[in-house]
Design an enzyme around this catalytic site. Structure first.
Site, PDB file in Angstrom:
ATOM      1  N   GLU A  98       9.309   7.993   4.914  1.00  0.00           N
ATOM      2  CA  GLU A  98       8.280   6.947   5.003  1.00  0.00           C
ATOM      3  C   GLU A  98       7.018   7.363   4.250  1.00  0.00           C
ATOM      4  O   GLU A  98       6.786   8.557   4.038  1.00  0.00           O
ATOM      5  CB  GLU A  98       7.913   6.709   6.468  1.00  0.00           C
ATOM      6  CG  GLU A  98       8.529   5.480   7.097  1.00  0.00           C
ATOM      7  CD  GLU A  98       8.029   4.158   6.512  1.00  0.00           C
ATOM      8  OE1 GLU A  98       7.489   4.125   5.390  1.00  0.00           O
ATOM      9  OE2 GLU A  98       8.192   3.137   7.195  1.00  0.00           O
ATOM     10  N   ASP A  99       6.216   6.394   3.882  1.00  0.00           N
ATOM     11  CA  ASP A  99       4.926   6.731   3.284  1.00  0.00           C
ATOM     12  C   ASP A  99       3.849   6.841   4.358  1.00  0.00           C
ATOM     13  O   ASP A  99       3.007   7.722   4.314  1.00  0.00           O
ATOM     14  CB  ASP A  99       4.516   5.716   2.202  1.00  0.00           C
ATOM     15  CG  ASP A  99       4.518   4.289   2.701  1.00  0.00           C
ATOM     16  OD1 ASP A  99       5.147   4.006   3.737  1.00  0.00           O
ATOM     17  OD2 ASP A  99       3.887   3.428   2.063  1.00  0.00           O
ATOM     18  N   ASP A 102       1.970   3.618  10.937  1.00  0.00           N
ATOM     19  CA  ASP A 102       0.751   2.957  11.369  1.00  0.00           C
ATOM     20  C   ASP A 102       0.956   2.533  12.836  1.00  0.00           C
ATOM     21  O   ASP A 102       0.814   3.344  13.745  1.00  0.00           O
ATOM     22  CB  ASP A 102       0.537   1.778  10.410  1.00  0.00           C
ATOM     23  CG  ASP A 102      -0.864   1.208  10.446  1.00  0.00           C
ATOM     24  OD1 ASP A 102      -1.759   1.877  10.950  1.00  0.00           O
ATOM     25  OD2 ASP A 102      -1.053   0.079   9.978  1.00  0.00           O
ATOM     26  N   PHE A 151      -8.581   2.358   5.322  1.00  0.00           N
ATOM     27  CA  PHE A 151      -7.638   1.572   4.518  1.00  0.00           C
ATOM     28  C   PHE A 151      -7.203   2.394   3.308  1.00  0.00           C
ATOM     29  O   PHE A 151      -7.888   2.449   2.302  1.00  0.00           O
ATOM     30  CB  PHE A 151      -8.279   0.260   4.076  1.00  0.00           C
ATOM     31  CG  PHE A 151      -7.268  -0.802   3.811  1.00  0.00           C
ATOM     32  CD1 PHE A 151      -6.238  -0.600   2.898  1.00  0.00           C
ATOM     33  CD2 PHE A 151      -7.318  -2.010   4.480  1.00  0.00           C
ATOM     34  CE1 PHE A 151      -5.281  -1.566   2.660  1.00  0.00           C
ATOM     35  CE2 PHE A 151      -6.368  -2.992   4.256  1.00  0.00           C
ATOM     36  CZ  PHE A 151      -5.346  -2.767   3.334  1.00  0.00           C
ATOM     37  N   ARG A 164      -0.284   0.615  -5.842  1.00  0.00           N
ATOM     38  CA  ARG A 164       0.841   1.541  -5.601  1.00  0.00           C
ATOM     39  C   ARG A 164       0.881   2.615  -6.686  1.00  0.00           C
ATOM     40  O   ARG A 164       1.321   3.738  -6.451  1.00  0.00           O
ATOM     41  CB  ARG A 164       2.176   0.777  -5.594  1.00  0.00           C
ATOM     42  CG  ARG A 164       2.347  -0.174  -4.419  1.00  0.00           C
ATOM     43  CD  ARG A 164       3.800  -0.587  -4.312  1.00  0.00           C
ATOM     44  NE  ARG A 164       3.993  -1.785  -3.512  1.00  0.00           N
ATOM     45  CZ  ARG A 164       4.135  -1.807  -2.196  1.00  0.00           C
ATOM     46  NH1 ARG A 164       4.081  -0.693  -1.517  1.00  0.00           N
ATOM     47  NH2 ARG A 164       4.332  -2.946  -1.558  1.00  0.00           N
TER      48      ARG A 164
HETATM   49  C1  PRP Z   1       4.185  -0.295   5.312  1.00  0.00           C
HETATM   50  C2  PRP Z   1       4.568   1.155   5.161  1.00  0.00           C
HETATM   51  C3  PRP Z   1       5.432   1.431   6.355  1.00  0.00           C
HETATM   52  C4  PRP Z   1       4.895   0.466   7.397  1.00  0.00           C
HETATM   53  C5  PRP Z   1       4.106   1.214   8.402  1.00  0.00           C
HETATM   54  O1  PRP Z   1       5.197  -1.077   4.791  1.00  0.00           O
HETATM   55  O2  PRP Z   1       5.262   1.381   3.956  1.00  0.00           O
HETATM   56  O3  PRP Z   1       6.785   1.154   6.095  1.00  0.00           O
HETATM   57  O4  PRP Z   1       4.060  -0.484   6.710  1.00  0.00           O
HETATM   58  O5  PRP Z   1       3.493   0.332   9.295  1.00  0.00           O
HETATM   59  P1  PRP Z   1       3.865   0.221  10.828  1.00  0.00           P
HETATM   60  O6  PRP Z   1       3.922   1.607  11.383  1.00  0.00           O
HETATM   61  O7  PRP Z   1       2.690  -0.567  11.371  1.00  0.00           O
HETATM   62  O8  PRP Z   1       5.137  -0.527  10.968  1.00  0.00           O
HETATM   63  P2  PRP Z   1       5.031  -2.609   4.409  1.00  0.00           P
HETATM   64  O9  PRP Z   1       5.694  -3.466   5.449  1.00  0.00           O
HETATM   65  O10 PRP Z   1       3.593  -2.911   4.110  1.00  0.00           O
HETATM   66  O11 PRP Z   1       5.906  -2.722   3.097  1.00  0.00           O
HETATM   67  P3  PRP Z   1       5.857  -1.828   1.769  1.00  0.00           P
HETATM   68  O12 PRP Z   1       6.583  -0.547   2.069  1.00  0.00           O
HETATM   69  O13 PRP Z   1       6.592  -2.669   0.780  1.00  0.00           O
HETATM   70  O14 PRP Z   1       4.418  -1.603   1.393  1.00  0.00           O
END
Ligand code: PRP
Length: 179
Positions: A98-99, A102, A151, A164
């Protein structure tokens, strides 16, 4: 230029690459002699994923999965599967990459989804962890950096699909996301 939208840099590209190397070395040690199926969560983790895998000398298979939070994860917590990995993972060592964690909703959903397929093991590595925002309990086995409630964008992380490709992890100026 997107650089003008960044308030400050939290972690430079160099610091992130160094941390990815350390995480890769730890993972290689923990999985010594084992093959790992590494699962990249598109799209945010693609750049971290590409960096991390270079530092793991084990036999590694690269898989990709796309999930999307329905409207806002903050409110609904609903996560949808957009495209799945390409093979069964029964009996495999699976490592989710994961990146950022949250609220925890995305990872919670993914862990349940993949655990139901009976892997030999399931672990998580995340570049960033923002525990102050957690709404559901969710732990990562490996964490790059714990970040404050700001943010953050760059190194794969977006705001409205932008930034990105920003090479560092930066904090977005407030006027960009509040306007
Ligand atoms: C982002 C991020 C994680 C997730 C974390 O993805 O890459 O996968 O949110 O948030 P959480 O813990 O509140 O679930 P996003 O849905 O924005 O899609 P992306 O990876 O395409 O940016």
């Amino acid at each position: 230029m997107m650089y003008d939208d960044i308030e400050k840099i939290l972690y430079t590209e160099e610091q992130i690459k160094q941390r990815a190397k350390e995480l890769g070395q730890q993972i290689a040690k923990d999985y010594a002699g084992e093959t790992i199926v590494m699962v990249c969560i598109l799209r945010g983790s693609c750049i971290f994923f590409a960096e991390l895998v270079k530092h793991i000398p084990n036999y590694v298979e690269l898989e990709f999965i796309t999930v999307s939070s329905y409207c806002s994860t903050n409110t609904s917590g609903e996560v949808r599967l957009i495209s799945d990995i390409s093979k069964p993972i029964q009996g495999e060592n699976v490592l989710i990459v994961e990146d950022i964690i949250d609220t925890g909703y995305t990872l919670n959903y993914l862990k349940k989804l993949l655990l139901a397929r009976n892997p030999k093991s399931l672990k998580v590595v995340t570049l960033l962890d923002k525990p102050s925002r957690r709404l559901v309990e969710c732990e990562s086995d490996y964490v790059g950096f714990e970040v404050p409630n700001e943010f953050v964008v760059g190194f794969g992380l977006d705001y409205d699909q932008k930034y990105r490709n920003y090479p560092h992890i930066g904090v977005l100026k407030k006027e960009i996301y509040s306007s």
